[in-house]
Design an enzyme around this catalytic site. Structure first.
Site, mmCIF file in Angstrom:
data_model
loop_
_atom_site.group_PDB
_atom_site.id
_atom_site.type_symbol
_atom_site.label_atom_id
_atom_site.label_comp_id
_atom_site.label_asym_id
_atom_site.label_seq_id
_atom_site.Cartn_x
_atom_site.Cartn_y
_atom_site.Cartn_z
ATOM 1 N N GLU A 16 15.903 -6.075 30.070
ATOM 2 C CA GLU A 16 14.507 -5.678 29.891
ATOM 3 C C GLU A 16 14.415 -4.154 29.794
ATOM 4 O O GLU A 16 14.552 -3.457 30.793
ATOM 5 C CB GLU A 16 13.678 -6.167 31.085
ATOM 6 C CG GLU A 16 13.744 -7.658 31.325
ATOM 7 C CD GLU A 16 13.387 -7.997 32.764
ATOM 8 O OE1 GLU A 16 12.215 -7.825 33.137
ATOM 9 O OE2 GLU A 16 14.277 -8.428 33.522
ATOM 10 N N HIS A 18 5.186 -7.527 37.284
ATOM 11 C CA HIS A 18 4.934 -7.873 35.875
ATOM 12 C C HIS A 18 3.450 -8.008 35.546
ATOM 13 O O HIS A 18 3.043 -8.940 34.843
ATOM 14 C CB HIS A 18 5.663 -9.169 35.507
ATOM 15 C CG HIS A 18 7.158 -9.050 35.514
ATOM 16 N ND1 HIS A 18 7.825 -7.867 35.241
ATOM 17 C CD2 HIS A 18 8.135 -9.973 35.767
ATOM 18 C CE1 HIS A 18 9.141 -8.088 35.304
ATOM 19 N NE2 HIS A 18 9.346 -9.343 35.628
ATOM 20 N N HIS A 54 10.656 -10.380 28.293
ATOM 21 C CA HIS A 54 11.429 -10.975 29.383
ATOM 22 C C HIS A 54 12.251 -12.181 28.929
ATOM 23 O O HIS A 54 12.304 -13.194 29.625
ATOM 24 C CB HIS A 54 10.470 -11.368 30.520
ATOM 25 C CG HIS A 54 11.086 -11.342 31.880
ATOM 26 N ND1 HIS A 54 12.213 -12.059 32.192
ATOM 27 C CD2 HIS A 54 10.737 -10.689 33.010
ATOM 28 C CE1 HIS A 54 12.520 -11.861 33.471
ATOM 29 N NE2 HIS A 54 11.637 -11.020 33.981
#
Length: 342
Positions: free
Chosen positions: A307, A107, A176
């Site tokens: 996601e 991420h 997220h």
């Protein structure tokens, strides 16, 4: 009609800036989004009786978002998901990224897009956030200009991501949010019925990196093309949960990709996207240690994420959809979260 209001959410430590909260309200939805990480902190949806509940996990105070937490509600980037060993090669040069998930980069690294203050601009029906990610941030090449826009349209929350790069760099952005359609703070998501419109998924190794195989879902636990009740499905296939990319048709057009129905309340979430993949994650790493809104704790499997993004580790897997953004091009993707009752 959509109303958009702004208020103070909190001050960052040591004078690093002020975090604002923007509340978007339509006749069907109410969404709170803060300028720290473009984070959705609350999302209120009515059930079939007309009662509104907040269906996303998160914190009431800024404090919660400054501690270590599993990306509740945030925009993650430059590259969502995992990059194997935090390295990739571009035009013969090797790039080393920040490692923050076992041996991998996850991420966007240690200080990804979720841990920075964005610049807000109010719109008539939403809010646009922007920032410039400097050349070399977390190891990524080139300067990246990024815009994330949230707009409301009735029961639909629309998220658009745009980016422009000064030199070739991988980009894959997503939100997220962790959802629980029974209401955040409900103990689990086992009674949710899940459908994912995908004929293939990506098997992963022990470090959760795709093996490179694009496997058909047919005859596996990953066949979610018809609705399954999550708890029973996990038991039946003896799996601990999902944390996998499902491969979508990969058109640049808006396409339906997932539907979750909570029979108890009647709430339905449908997801549409222009992205080539969707990571279905069932909150396997939640462990009840974080205290969220209204004193709720979030145990394992108490929220799910859908996601929409490029496939994980695509920068190292040439047969995956292209993830590189070149100068002069624009990254532009949209995801629609549509809420209703059934």
């Amino acid at each position: 009609m959509v109303s958009v209001t702004r208020s103070l959410f909190g001050d960052l430590p040591s004078g690093a800036g002020t975090v604002e909260k923007f509340q978007l309200q339509s006749d069907q939805l109410r969404v709170d989004i803060i300028s720290w990480g473009c984070t959705i902190t609350a999302l209120e949806v009515r059930d079939r009786q007309g009662r509104a509940s907040d269906v996303v996990l998160g914190f009431a105070e800024l404090e919660g978002y400054l501690q270590k937490h599993p990306y509740f509600g945030a925009v993650v980037g430059r590259v969502a998901n995992r990059i194997a060993k935090g390295t990739f090669t571009l035009d013969g040069k090797e790039y080393k990224l920040a490692i923050n998930n076992g041996p991998n980069s996850l991420h966007g690294g240690i200080r990804g897009f979720d841990k920075v203050l964005w610049t807000p601009r109010m719109l008539s029906n939403g809010i646009e956030f922007s920032r410039v990610s400097p050349d070399g941030e977390e190891g990524y090449p080139g300067e990246l200009k990024v815009w994330v826009t949230y707009t409301l349209d009735g029961g639909e929350l629309v998220v658009n991501y745009r980016a422009q790069a000064s030199q070739t760099t991988p980009v894959s952005l997503t939100n997220h949010s962790y959802f629980n359609l029974a209401g955040q703070g409900s103990p689990n998501i086992y009674d949710h019925e899940v459908t994912i419109e995908a004929d293939a998924f990506l098997p992963v190794d022990e470090a959760l990196i795709p093996t490179g195989e694009v496997a058909p879902v047919q005859g596996t636990a990953f066949d979610l093309r018809k609705p399954v009740e999550l708890g029973k499905h996990l038991q039946e296939f003896h799996i601990n949960g999902f944390d996998h990319n499902f491969c979508l048709k990969g058109s640049k057009e808006k396409q339906f990709c997932a539907r979750v129905h909570h029979p108890g309340t009647g709430r339905v979430l449908e997801v549409y996207t222009t992205q080539p993949g969707i990571q279905f994650y069932t909150g396997n790493f939640l462990d009840g240690t974080l205290k969220g809104k209204t004193g709720a704790v979030y145990p394992k499997h108490s929220g799910f994420c859908l996601e929409t993004q490029n496939w994980p580790d695509a920068v190292n897997q040439p047969h995956f959809p292209p993830v590189l953004l070149k100068p002069g091009e624009e990254y532009n993707h949209t995801t629609w979260f549509k809420f209703s009752v059934a």
